[in-house]
Design a protein around this motif. Structure first.
Motif, PDB file in Angstrom:
ATOM      1  N   ALA A   1       0.821  -1.209   0.000  1.00  0.00           N
ATOM      2  CA  ALA A   1       0.000   0.000   0.000  1.00  0.00           C
ATOM      3  C   ALA A   1       0.855   1.260   0.000  1.00  0.00           C
ATOM      4  CB  ALA A   1      -0.930  -0.001   1.213  1.00  0.00           C
TER       5      ALA A   1
ATOM      6  N   ALA B   1      -7.162  -1.102  -5.442  1.00  0.00           N
ATOM      7  CA  ALA B   1      -7.033  -2.032  -4.324  1.00  0.00           C
ATOM      8  C   ALA B   1      -6.992  -3.447  -4.892  1.00  0.00           C
ATOM      9  CB  ALA B   1      -8.205  -1.890  -3.366  1.00  0.00           C
TER      10      ALA B   1
ATOM     11  N   LYS C   1      -5.446  -8.431   1.039  1.00  0.00           N
ATOM     12  CA  LYS C   1      -5.872  -7.322   1.882  1.00  0.00           C
ATOM     13  C   LYS C   1      -4.771  -6.283   2.000  1.00  0.00           C
ATOM     14  CE  LYS C   1      -9.115  -9.971   4.734  1.00  0.00           C
ATOM     15  NZ  LYS C   1      -9.458 -10.410   6.113  1.00  0.00           N
ATOM     16  N   ARG C   2      -5.173  -5.020   2.009  1.00  0.00           N
ATOM     17  CA  ARG C   2      -4.277  -3.875   2.179  1.00  0.00           C
ATOM     18  C   ARG C   2      -3.092  -3.945   1.203  1.00  0.00           C
ATOM     19  NH1 ARG C   2      -5.897  -5.247   7.234  1.00  0.00           N
ATOM     20  NH2 ARG C   2      -4.026  -6.437   7.702  1.00  0.00           N
TER      21      ARG C   2
ATOM     22  N   GLN D   1      -2.063  -3.404  -3.253  1.00  0.00           N
ATOM     23  CA  GLN D   1      -2.484  -2.720  -4.466  1.00  0.00           C
ATOM     24  C   GLN D   1      -2.313  -3.608  -5.702  1.00  0.00           C
ATOM     25  OE1 GLN D   1      -1.661   1.819  -4.486  1.00  0.00           O
ATOM     26  NE2 GLN D   1       0.186   0.910  -3.616  1.00  0.00           N
TER      27      GLN D   1
ATOM     28  N   PRO E   1      -6.026   1.057  -1.678  1.00  0.00           N
ATOM     29  CA  PRO E   1      -6.054   0.761  -0.241  1.00  0.00           C
ATOM     30  C   PRO E   1      -5.653   1.965   0.586  1.00  0.00           C
ATOM     31  CG  PRO E   1      -4.100  -0.186  -1.247  1.00  0.00           C
ATOM     32  CD  PRO E   1      -4.945   0.353  -2.368  1.00  0.00           C
ATOM     33  N   SER E   2      -6.152   1.993   1.815  1.00  0.00           N
ATOM     34  CA  SER E   2      -5.831   3.093   2.713  1.00  0.00           C
ATOM     35  C   SER E   2      -4.435   2.929   3.272  1.00  0.00           C
ATOM     36  CB  SER E   2      -6.850   3.123   3.859  1.00  0.00           C
ATOM     37  OG  SER E   2      -6.439   4.015   4.861  1.00  0.00           O
ATOM     38  N   SER E   3      -3.774   4.075   3.500  1.00  0.00           N
ATOM     39  CA  SER E   3      -2.464   4.027   4.154  1.00  0.00           C
ATOM     40  C   SER E   3      -2.486   4.941   5.376  1.00  0.00           C
ATOM     41  CB  SER E   3      -1.371   4.468   3.178  1.00  0.00           C
ATOM     42  OG  SER E   3      -1.625   5.775   2.716  1.00  0.00           O
TER      43      SER E   3
ATOM     44  N   ARG F   1       1.439   2.186  10.631  1.00  0.00           N
ATOM     45  CA  ARG F   1       0.929   2.355   9.289  1.00  0.00           C
ATOM     46  C   ARG F   1       0.298   1.045   8.810  1.00  0.00           C
ATOM     47  NH1 ARG F   1       2.601   5.918   5.237  1.00  0.00           N
ATOM     48  NH2 ARG F   1       2.171   5.250   3.104  1.00  0.00           N
ATOM     49  N   LEU F   2      -0.911   1.146   8.234  1.00  0.00           N
ATOM     50  CA  LEU F   2      -1.548  -0.031   7.682  1.00  0.00           C
ATOM     51  C   LEU F   2      -0.878  -0.384   6.371  1.00  0.00           C
ATOM     52  CD1 LEU F   2      -5.315   0.768   8.276  1.00  0.00           C
ATOM     53  CD2 LEU F   2      -3.852  -0.740   9.604  1.00  0.00           C
ATOM     54  N   GLY F   3      -0.700  -1.649   6.101  1.00  0.00           N
ATOM     55  CA  GLY F   3      -0.077  -2.070   4.851  1.00  0.00           C
ATOM     56  C   GLY F   3       0.073  -3.569   4.804  1.00  0.00           C
TER      57      GLY F   3
END
Length: 335
Positions: free
Chosen positions: A143, A168, A173-174, A176, A228-230, A237-239
């Motif tokens: 991400a 996404a 999940k999470r 690209q 996806p959100s970062s 950090r989400l990833g």
């Protein structure tokens, strides 16, 4: 030397016939990246390349058949702009080829004349309109990887790159998925080979490169898949989950390279790694390429590594090995 003698000994009679034919006709065949090409443009060609719809796909070819038979056959129904025969390491063809004509009529004539045509006793070939795909999908990207970083990397390691769109990932999940668009089917095919479909790691994360499936394209364009959100939550950090951390001594090489790129106002280095050989003693041989946005050419080569611990794939260690080489080339060796 033994491998070279082995490949030369396979289908020697037909290879000699091909060599004789090229000398007699003066036809120039260029072999690169697993295919051998005639034309594009052929001698005497004037003007722009032919439009879409002028290329045919040729399948179910006998693997010991070469251009000295195929080009005259397909030229008999129309003027060829290009002929591409896919090749194996041993010098046999891979069973398929592409013929591009000067106009759409030539392509239609080839399909009518040669689809289900018996090129050898008991061997009929398939000839149909080429889909001329120009788009690839690259799934499993972190991400945190930006469009700008990927674009810079792709322009340096592939030719004919036009654009990139990030979505996404529908499978991870999470992560690209990138849709890559190229100027031609040939450029896209060469990019697919360069990016080593199915088992590439980009910056340490496994990605899969393939032709863009029409149903996936429709799903992505319908807006169901968004980047996806970062966002940062709770200080993290989400990833995509990262592999186990490297020992500090190894991690230092990657940190030094990142710091050097920042000091020189270059982009963050992107690593492409692929394991191509594994020895029983635990050593792994990797193909590596490092693209640094702002540097005119990528850094690449091969290296042997041994994973730092059980359960490790070796990709992180390969990144360290090539990072050390890049640091030396940039005049900043790790001491």
């Amino acid at each position: 030397m033994e491998a070279e003698m082995w490949t030369n000994s396979i289908n020697q009679a037909n290879k000699m016939a091909l060599l004789t034919w090229t000398k007699e006709t003066g036809i120039d065949l260029v072999q690169v990246n697993g295919q051998r090409r005639y034309g594009a443009p052929p001698p005497g060609w004037v003007g722009d390349p032919p439009p879409a719809g002028t290329e045919v796909f040729i399948g179910k070819l006998p693997q010991d058949m070469y251009e000295n038979v195929l080009i005259p056959l397909f030229q008999s129904v129309g003027k060829l702009y290009e002929f591409r025969l896919m090749m194996t390491f041993s010098g046999l063809n891979r069973g398929f080829a592409y013929a591009k004509y000067s106009n759409r009529r030539g392509a239609k004539e080839a399909i009518a004349a040669f689809n289900n045509y018996e090129v050898q006793q008991g061997c009929t070939i398939v000839v149909c309109k080429s889909t001329e795909k120009c788009e690839l999908s690259m799934d499993g990207l972190a991400a945190s990887v930006s469009r700008r970083e990927l674009e810079a990397a792709l322009r340096q390691v592939t030719e004919g790159f036009l654009s990139i769109t990030l979505y996404a990932s529908p499978c991870q999940k999470r992560a690209q998925l990138a849709v890559l668009r190229y100027s031609s089917h040939q450029a896209a095919a060469m990019a697919k080979k360069t990016l080593m479909e199915g088992s590439t790691r980009l910056s340490g994360l496994e990605v899969r490169v393939d032709w863009l499936n029409p149903s996936l394209k429709q799903k992505l364009q319908s807006g169901k898949e968004k980047p996806p959100s970062s966002r940062v939550q709770g200080g993290k950090r989400l990833g995509v989950p990262k592999p186990a951390p490297l020992p500090p001594m190894l991690r230092n090489a990657l940190d030094r390279l990142n710091a050097l790129c920042q000091r020189r106002y270059l982009g963050a280095p992107l690593f492409l790694t692929k394991c191509i050989q594994a020895n029983p003693n635990g050593w792994l041989r990797f193909w590596c390429r490092v693209v640094i946005p702002g540097c005119p050419v990528p850094f690449g080569g091969f290296t042997w590594v041994r994973p730092a611990g059980p359960g490790r794939s070796g990709h992180e260690e390969a990144k360290v090995a090539v990072a050390l080489q890049v640091l030396r080339l940039l005049g900043c060796p790790l001491t």
